[in-house]
Design an enzyme around this catalytic site. Sequence first.
Site: not given
Ligand code: F6P
Length: 326
Positions: A24, A26, A28, A75, A131, A166, A189, A219, A258
């Site tokens: 967005r 870039v 605008r 990729r 990362d 655990r 933590g 734990s 994540q």
């Molecule tokens: O570079 C981002 C990332 O999420 C890395 O943390 C992880 O190793 C990789 O991509 C996972 O790639 P893919 O979604 O292609 O399995």
Amino acid sequence: MAQIQTIGILTSGGDAPGMNAAIRAVTRTAIYNGIRVMGIKRGYYGLVYNEIEEFTSKSVSNIIQQGGTILKTARCKEFTTAEGRHKAYENMRAAGIDALVVIGGDGSLSGARIFAEEYDIAIVGLPGTIDNDLGGTDRTIGYDTALNTIVEAVDKIRDTATSHERLFLVEVMGHMAGYLALNGAIASGAEAAIIPEMETEIDQLADLVNRGFRKSKNSAIVLVAENPTTGGAMGLAQRIKEEFPEYDARVTILGHLQRGGSPTAADRILASRMGAQAITALREGQRNVMIGIKNGELVYVPFSKATQHHPIPNHDDMEIVKMLSI
Ligand code: F6P
């Protein structure tokens, strides 16, 4: 040097929250400065296979809050070949694109560096990866959101870890970098972080067990960075079974969870600042640089530095995890 009239924008590699905010910004900023914008779909794949369409200001409406990338990402194997890059160059020229903005991680910026060297084109990169493993920048777009997702997940795991007394090994991403594990451990933590950067220094698992981490609690949560060499959390769980059978360990792999979710304010602001700066950089005649941030200031980082130098997470921060978990 000729004035840039049309830019192409693409997102490549693993998606990261905040990529949309960057697209967005870039788009605008370019339009504001009288530059046309072409959106390239699926990263370099869209350049090779000509999936290119013009972007207007409206194309990027209502996306600042969305995770993922509206441009899609991939990729792309074809782009690693000279033939693929040639096709990409031809399509780029046919679409009238004079310069590229590439949003992605080290693989994507390495591709940009090779492409720019081969065809003498202006490319500016934005660090888009959860990362946080690029050189020359304190932060990458998506890292803060991923960190917050990890903290939220670990807070929940802690409830069951405490109830059952655990040991939990929580595996986080990082692509051989320990930022998410280390700072995720500080923020949640956790009792320890096990990161690839320390792998050759000490046996982190033995150190953890030997320092008697269960003396004062029943734990424990250990954040483990993914690591194909050691097998990550699964590999450690196997070792615990064999070497420390007195522990009842469980594994949680947070995985692609994540990478999703609405970006935090910090990521939206970072992406917006960096996205606007990408256009300033191109207008100033900068090329083959990534926009980075150092001590709050935006900086230009040559692709060679951004992709080759992986800063090591701070040893003092490892000490903090240790001290705060007694
Ligand atoms: O570079 C981002 C990332 O999420 C890395 O943390 C992880 O190793 C990789 O991509 C996972 O790639 P893919 O979604 O292609 O399995």
